[in-house]
Design an enzyme around this catalytic site. Sequence first.
Site: not given
Ligand code: SAH
Ligand code: SF4
Length: 354
Positions: A90, A107, A114, A118, A121, A161-162, A193, A217-218, A342
């Site tokens: 996507e 985006c 991934c 997290c 996510c 993905g990362e 990111s 960061l979070h 996101c």
């Molecule tokens: N893997 C990378 C990039 C993809 S995620 C990363 O983690 O940075 C892009 C952004 O979306 C990241 O900042 C991630 O923390 C945030 N994100 C993931 N799940 C989310 C959610 N459910 N609500 C809001 N932001 C989210």
């Molecule tokens: Fe975490 Fe980014 Fe992977 Fe989602 S896409 S699991 S936020 S590292």
Amino acid sequence: MQCIKDLTLEEITNYVVELGYEKFRARQIWYAIYSQRINDFEKISTLPKELRLRLKKDFYINAIVDCKKEQSIDGTVKFLFLLRNGSAVESVYIPWDRGLKERKTLCVSSQVGCALGCSFCATGKLGLKRNLSAGEIIDQIFECEKLLGIKLTNIVFMGMGEPLQNYKNVVNALKILTDEEIKLFSRKNITVSTSGIVPKIYELANLERPVKLAVSLHSTFDVLREKLMPIAKRWSLKELRDAVVFYYRKTKIPITYEYILFEGLNDNQDELRRLVKFARTVPSKVNLIPFHRIDFVKLNDFERQLNPANKEKIEEFRNMLRSEGIRCFVRSSSGYEINGACGQLAFANIKLNI
Ligand code: SAH
Ligand code: SF4
């Protein structure tokens, strides 16, 4: 067969030289594919006929074979792209218009799924299916421009993905996107990111044409961050901060921190104080992201308890950060109702039978 867009210019040069052609043939191929967007080797009229036929035997040009798109009332468009081997990814198009300032951002995804899991996510719930190739990354951009009839201005690697776990292919894609001759994008309009893959942040800083770095960061406490993002167990916040300092010193590009506000978890004064300190280390800005619920996937007890902080709280956090001199913005939830915001990318709304 391989996608020609997976190759760097050097690799295409090696290929043509090995076949006995002169080096400049590589530039002609490069120009035809990226500047003219030619979709058929036979139509590259600057090349000798035999080379065109040979290219056609060895490579294909388009990595994406089909697409489904869904439009949100706020203008956001979510694409589901079907790749040649049957998997899908996507991408989300986000227009932004403030009078004179207009941005057209895509985006993009860097992996199918991934591995990092997290807790907030949806993509993480899929696990890692596979890495995307450079061509599959580039073609998300080309297909979006073609389907919408627009020219994108900004690219953010914030889809599925990362990106730094698929380092080589992402870097190859960045080299193409920032190539000085074909000028697809300014490197200042591309953001990668990362959840904080520390050694790769150091490597990325050394790119010839570095791009913007966003760090998820979070939380400013290791304990909470580890609960939210299992990868934080691998590298502490101190190690992450050192990498970020190196990135800034090497590239001189301010860092973006992403911070999802969860109600009652990371929205307190202690976090705020530490966030101010963290953000002051090098020039940076903080993007506060509203948490987008992912109830459509299977969640454990901790994950079920994650709640978005309310609008007032987010604004209060923003104002307090600003009053400390930190540049801070609240990210909009574009595409929320089509699960295109996101973290919501997980083939939730669209069936795969395209
Ligand atoms: N893997 C990378 C990039 C993809 S995620 C990363 O983690 O940075 C892009 C952004 O979306 C990241 O900042 C991630 O923390 C945030 N994100 C993931 N799940 C989310 C959610 N459910 N609500 C809001 N932001 C989210
Ligand atoms: Fe975490 Fe980014 Fe992977 Fe989602 S896409 S699991 S936020 S590292």
